[in-house]
Write a protein that holds these residues in place. Structure first.
Motif, PDB file in Angstrom:
ATOM      1  N   ALA A  77       0.763  -1.299   0.138  1.00 24.21           N
ATOM      2  CA  ALA A  77       0.188   0.162   0.067  1.00 24.21           C
ATOM      3  C   ALA A  77       0.944   1.355   0.099  1.00 24.21           C
ATOM      4  O   ALA A  77       2.004   1.143   0.316  1.00 24.21           O
ATOM      5  CB  ALA A  77      -0.908  -0.071   1.413  1.00 24.21           C
ATOM      6  N   THR A  78       0.273   2.447  -0.324  1.00 25.63           N
ATOM      7  CA  THR A  78       1.051   3.648  -0.283  1.00 25.63           C
ATOM      8  C   THR A  78       0.265   4.480   0.814  1.00 25.63           C
ATOM      9  O   THR A  78      -1.278   4.763   0.531  1.00 25.63           O
ATOM     10  CB  THR A  78       1.046   4.256  -1.633  1.00 25.63           C
ATOM     11  N   ILE A  79       0.910   5.091   1.656  1.00 20.99           N
ATOM     12  CA  ILE A  79       0.410   5.991   2.654  1.00 20.99           C
ATOM     13  C   ILE A  79       0.770   7.441   1.974  1.00 20.99           C
ATOM     14  O   ILE A  79       1.858   7.592   2.060  1.00 20.99           O
ATOM     15  CB  ILE A  79       0.937   5.952   4.097  1.00 20.99           C
ATOM     16  N   ASP A  80      -0.276   8.263   1.939  1.00 24.16           N
ATOM     17  CA  ASP A  80       0.198   9.496   1.311  1.00 24.16           C
ATOM     18  C   ASP A  80      -0.778  10.585   2.062  1.00 24.16           C
ATOM     19  O   ASP A  80      -1.452  10.389   2.989  1.00 24.16           O
ATOM     20  CB  ASP A  80      -0.409   9.510  -0.324  1.00 24.16           C
ATOM     21  N   PHE A  81      -0.499  11.920   1.737  1.00 27.68           N
ATOM     22  CA  PHE A  81      -1.219  13.050   2.354  1.00 27.68           C
ATOM     23  C   PHE A  81      -1.690  13.875   1.167  1.00 27.68           C
ATOM     24  O   PHE A  81      -1.049  14.231   0.326  1.00 27.68           O
ATOM     25  CB  PHE A  81      -0.247  14.090   3.151  1.00 27.68           C
ATOM     26  N   THR A  82      -3.202  14.102   1.324  1.00 28.73           N
ATOM     27  CA  THR A  82      -3.538  14.930   0.129  1.00 28.73           C
ATOM     28  C   THR A  82      -4.326  16.164   0.738  1.00 28.73           C
ATOM     29  O   THR A  82      -4.972  16.110   1.543  1.00 28.73           O
ATOM     30  CB  THR A  82      -4.573  13.994  -0.670  1.00 28.73           C
ATOM     31  N   GLU A  83      -4.283  17.129   0.155  1.00 26.98           N
ATOM     32  CA  GLU A  83      -5.350  18.401   0.325  1.00 26.98           C
ATOM     33  C   GLU A  83      -6.249  18.590  -0.859  1.00 26.98           C
ATOM     34  O   GLU A  83      -5.554  18.942  -1.845  1.00 26.98           O
ATOM     35  CB  GLU A  83      -4.121  19.647   0.237  1.00 26.98           C
ATOM     36  N   PHE A  90      -4.751  12.203   5.569  1.00 29.17           N
ATOM     37  CA  PHE A  90      -3.654  11.118   5.212  1.00 29.17           C
ATOM     38  C   PHE A  90      -4.773   9.940   4.610  1.00 29.17           C
ATOM     39  O   PHE A  90      -5.819  10.003   5.053  1.00 29.17           O
ATOM     40  CB  PHE A  90      -3.042  10.547   6.444  1.00 29.17           C
ATOM     41  N   VAL A  91      -4.100   9.557   3.308  1.00 28.36           N
ATOM     42  CA  VAL A  91      -4.983   8.680   2.685  1.00 28.36           C
ATOM     43  C   VAL A  91      -3.955   7.419   2.522  1.00 28.36           C
ATOM     44  O   VAL A  91      -2.789   7.604   2.199  1.00 28.36           O
ATOM     45  CB  VAL A  91      -5.484   9.163   1.226  1.00 28.36           C
ATOM     46  N   ILE A  92      -4.733   6.228   2.101  1.00 28.54           N
ATOM     47  CA  ILE A  92      -4.078   4.729   1.941  1.00 28.54           C
ATOM     48  C   ILE A  92      -4.687   4.525   0.491  1.00 28.54           C
ATOM     49  O   ILE A  92      -5.643   4.370   0.171  1.00 28.54           O
ATOM     50  CB  ILE A  92      -4.446   3.891   2.879  1.00 28.54           C
ATOM     51  N   GLU A  93      -3.545   4.162  -0.381  1.00 34.42           N
ATOM     52  CA  GLU A  93      -3.975   3.510  -1.531  1.00 34.42           C
ATOM     53  C   GLU A  93      -3.681   1.992  -1.513  1.00 34.42           C
ATOM     54  O   GLU A  93      -2.473   1.887  -1.161  1.00 34.42           O
ATOM     55  CB  GLU A  93      -3.116   4.145  -2.789  1.00 34.42           C
TER      56      GLU A  93
END
Length: 109
Positions: A77-83, A90-93
């Motif tokens: 998975a990818t842990i990202d931050f989105t605005e 924080f979002v998880i793909e």
């Protein structure tokens, strides 16, 4: 599917942790998977202290931690931050999720 591929954390996510001073407070971003939610599993994302047995992902002086039980659900998975207009988060793909709900917090496998 490689069950040993750890999640990745984007530079944006580590940068955001730096902005909010998580590491300075001795905290890490804890990503956990729990039963429940509208699709069977849900993500719980909190700021917490690392514990024994956690996988620790480090970058830019910050840490993201995942407990042993949650780790298999987050393989690759990818842990990202989105605005976005709806807010910054924080979002998880997660490539393991067969479906997810609109809120992006719940998923099924």
């Amino acid at each position: 599917m490689d069950l040993n591929l750890p999640p990745k954390v984007t530079d944006r996510a580590f940068a955001r942790l730096g902005e909010i001073g998580a590491g300075q407070d001795g905290k890490a971003l804890r990503v956990a998977v729990e039963g429940g939610g509208c699709s069977g599993f849900q993500y719980e994302i909190t700021l917490a202290e690392p514990e024994n047995g956690d996988l620790v992902l480090e970058g830019a002086g910050e840490k993201v931690v995942i407990d042993e039980v949650s780790l298999p659900f987050l393989t690759g998975a990818t842990i990202d931050f989105t605005e976005e207009l709806i807010g910054a988060r924080f979002v998880i793909e997660n490539p393991n999720a067969s479906s997810s709900c609109g809120c992006g917090v719940s998923f099924s496998m």
